[in-house]
Write a protein that holds these residues in place. Structure first.
Motif, short mmCIF file in Angstrom:
data_model
loop_
_atom_site.label_atom_id
_atom_site.label_comp_id
_atom_site.label_asym_id
_atom_site.label_seq_id
_atom_site.Cartn_x
_atom_site.Cartn_y
_atom_site.Cartn_z
N GLU A 149 -3.08 -4.08 8.56
CA GLU A 149 -1.74 -4.65 7.87
C GLU A 149 -1.02 -4.16 6.71
O GLU A 149 0.13 -3.93 7.13
CB GLU A 149 -2.19 -6.25 7.60
CG GLU A 149 -2.31 -7.26 8.87
CD GLU A 149 -3.03 -8.30 8.51
OE1 GLU A 149 -2.93 -8.63 7.34
OE2 GLU A 149 -3.69 -9.05 9.49
N GLU A 175 0.85 -1.05 8.40
CA GLU A 175 1.75 -1.48 9.08
C GLU A 175 2.97 -2.02 8.21
O GLU A 175 4.19 -1.57 8.56
CB GLU A 175 1.45 -2.50 10.27
CG GLU A 175 2.34 -2.93 11.16
CD GLU A 175 3.21 -1.83 11.90
OE1 GLU A 175 2.66 -0.75 11.83
OE2 GLU A 175 4.14 -2.28 12.60
N HIS A 176 2.73 -2.82 7.21
CA HIS A 176 3.64 -3.23 6.25
C HIS A 176 4.31 -2.15 5.72
O HIS A 176 5.56 -2.12 5.59
CB HIS A 176 2.97 -3.98 5.28
CG HIS A 176 3.57 -4.33 4.02
ND1 HIS A 176 4.05 -5.65 3.56
CD2 HIS A 176 3.75 -3.53 2.87
CE1 HIS A 176 4.72 -5.64 2.48
NE2 HIS A 176 4.54 -4.48 2.04
N TYR A 177 3.68 -0.80 5.19
CA TYR A 177 4.33 0.13 4.84
C TYR A 177 5.23 1.08 5.80
O TYR A 177 6.20 1.63 5.68
CB TYR A 177 3.39 0.86 3.85
CG TYR A 177 3.17 0.36 2.41
CD1 TYR A 177 4.52 -0.07 1.74
CD2 TYR A 177 1.84 0.10 1.90
CE1 TYR A 177 4.31 -0.32 0.52
CE2 TYR A 177 1.90 -0.48 0.87
CZ TYR A 177 3.05 -0.56 -0.09
OH TYR A 177 2.85 -1.34 -1.41
N ARG A 227 8.61 -0.34 6.35
CA ARG A 227 9.48 -0.10 5.11
C ARG A 227 9.70 1.37 5.16
O ARG A 227 10.81 1.70 4.84
CB ARG A 227 8.65 -0.40 3.81
CG ARG A 227 8.87 -1.82 3.70
CD ARG A 227 7.86 -2.36 2.52
NE ARG A 227 8.15 -3.76 2.37
CZ ARG A 227 7.99 -4.81 3.35
NH1 ARG A 227 7.43 -4.42 4.66
NH2 ARG A 227 8.45 -6.12 2.96
N LYS A 265 10.33 -4.99 -1.46
CA LYS A 265 10.56 -6.22 -0.67
C LYS A 265 11.93 -6.02 0.20
O LYS A 265 12.48 -4.90 -0.21
CB LYS A 265 11.15 -7.44 -1.35
CG LYS A 265 9.82 -8.05 -2.26
CD LYS A 265 10.57 -9.07 -2.73
CE LYS A 265 11.33 -9.20 -3.80
NZ LYS A 265 11.15 -10.13 -4.97
N GLU A 266 11.84 -6.59 1.26
CA GLU A 266 13.16 -6.21 2.29
C GLU A 266 14.51 -6.48 1.56
O GLU A 266 15.39 -5.58 1.72
CB GLU A 266 13.03 -6.98 3.62
CG GLU A 266 14.13 -7.06 4.21
CD GLU A 266 14.88 -5.94 4.82
OE1 GLU A 266 14.07 -4.86 4.96
OE2 GLU A 266 16.02 -5.65 4.85
#
Ligand SMILES: Cc1ncc(COP(=O)(O)O)c(C=O)c1O
Length: 408
Positions: A296, A299-301, A304, A383-384
């Motif tokens: 995860e 994938e999170h990075y 981004r 953060k987004e």
């Protein structure tokens, strides 16, 4: 007191070592970002929350009164958990009693490692562009750095150039994979070339693997410690900062053969006594998180990374696509040549002051600053909302440059 007198007094008071390097450029950019209320895409720390389970484990440890010094080389629970994780991910057995030292971040770990092995006259090989600490680290520890280029666009090294950098004075090569600032993930073949040279010249590999779990597009992290003949000549420096999004906890670790670990532990003991005790307990929980956590995280990075790449291209940059870590290097020649910026530093100042986005000038990653004058580095560990705010500003970049240039 006049400036000349002040300067000469100052010169007398500080050490030759301290005089040889300047304040970290990255931290300076963070300060400038605050001054200009800019979106900070310079320093690589996450602005999102750390995992709940870790925060709870840290709070529990404090309330359980684990508030005094841990064993200087690290809490047993942390070292045991590290042995477990190392077996799981690298496939090797390490002895938590004799081969592990827990440090105040990998930053201290790198200095401990160098202090433990460097003698006057020793050389260390450093790939450049490099993580900016390695230059000062070498100076602090009395090593002579020898730089070998990672070449664009894939940031590969030339085997002959690397071979020529090794000699009888070479004590170690410092490696960082996945790499900051380039995003390069060294391949097994490349690492085998390095391993052969280390064995030929009886040198150590000191490997900074802080981004080991932040990899994309099927890239595989290979630690040099797992290669044939390297177990006894590799020092792995790593830590919790990036994998668990806790850069402020200052918990890192060093894995090294027992003889070297003995020396590292002495350096560590007299420099810091120990890493924060309750946070080591929380670290022991982190190191036993399931595989899904790491998948995860990557994938999170990746999301981004792709977001930042798209917005940089849209703004007119020419980014290099990283396969690991959380930085994007950009070639800024399209802007420099068209608008007459002198170099990366002037361009970064413009970005922070006029556009409100802080980045890092490429020259800070090179021993000869001119080698980085076409490059700047963005980070995407944000953060987004932060990335969206940066995007809003970056789309105005070309228009803003034209306006400012027209006025001057
Ligand atoms: C390559 C590399 N090594 C080490 C560090 C610092 O890690 P730590 O927080 O464990 O001291 C960083 C931080 O940006 C880094 O990029």
């Amino acid at each position: 007191m006049g400036p000349a007198l002040y300067k000469s007094m100052f010169k007398k008071q500080i050490s030759h070592k301290a005089a040889q390097f300047t304040e970290s450029v990255i931290r300076e950019m963070t300060r400038l970002a605050m001054e200009h209320k800019a979106i900070n895409l310079s320093q690589g720390y996450p602005d999102f929350a750390a995992p709940e389970v870790l925060k709870k484990a840290a709070a529990d440890a404090i309330f359980a009164d684990i508030n005094q010094y841990a064993i200087t080389w690290g809490a047993k629970s942390f070292r045991d958990a590290l042995a477990y994780k190392t077996k799981r991910f690298l496939g090797i057995e390490i002895d938590p009693e004799r081969e592990v030292t827990v440090s105040c971040g990998s930053t201290e770990g790198m200095i401990d490692a160098l202090m433990a092995v460097i003698n006057p006259g020793d050389e260390v090989i450093v790939f450049e562009p490099f993580y900016e600490n390695y230059g000062p680290d070498a100076i602090i520890c009395g090593a002579k750095p020898r730089y070998v280029q990672l070449r664009q666009p894939d940031w590969c090294f030339d085997e002959a150039e690397l071979g020529a950098a090794f000699n009888n004075n070479t004590k170690a090569i410092i490696l960082n994979t996945p790499n900051n600032p380039t995003g390069k993930v060294f391949s097994r073949d490349e690492l085998e070339v390095i391993a052969r040279l280390c064995q030929k010249w009886d040198a150590l590999a000191i490997t900074d693997e802080i981004y080991e779990h932040i990899i994309y597009d099927g890239a595989v992290h290979v630690s040099p410690i797992t290669l044939d003949g390297m177990r006894e000549r590799t020092i792995v420096v790593n830590g919790m900062s990036k994998t668990y999004s806790v850069t402020g906890w200052r918990v890192g670790y060093i894995i090294a053969p027992p003889g070297i670990t003995g020396a590292i532990r002495k350096m560590h003991d007299f420099m810091t006594v120990g890493a924060p005790a309750p946070l080591q307990e929380a670290g022991a929980v982190a190191l036993r998180l399931p595989d899904s956590y790491y998948a995860e995280l990557a994938e999170h990075y990746r999301i981004r990374r792709d977001r930042l790449l798209a917005m940089l291209r849209h703004a007119g940059f020419d980014p290099f696509v990283p396969r690991g870590a959380y930085y994007v290097m950009c070639d800024v020649r399209p802007f420099r040549d068209r608008w007459g910026f002198a170099d990366d530093v002037e361009f970064c100042r413009f970005l922070v002051q006029e556009i409100g986005v802080a980045t890092v000038p490429g020259s800070s990653f090179f021993s000869e600053p001119a080698a980085g004058k076409d490059l700047i580095r963005f980070t995407f560990c944000k953060k987004e909302e932060t990335l969206a705010a940066a995007e809003e500003r970056l789309v105005r970049l070309r228009g803003r440059i034209a306006n400012v240039r027209a006025r001057s």
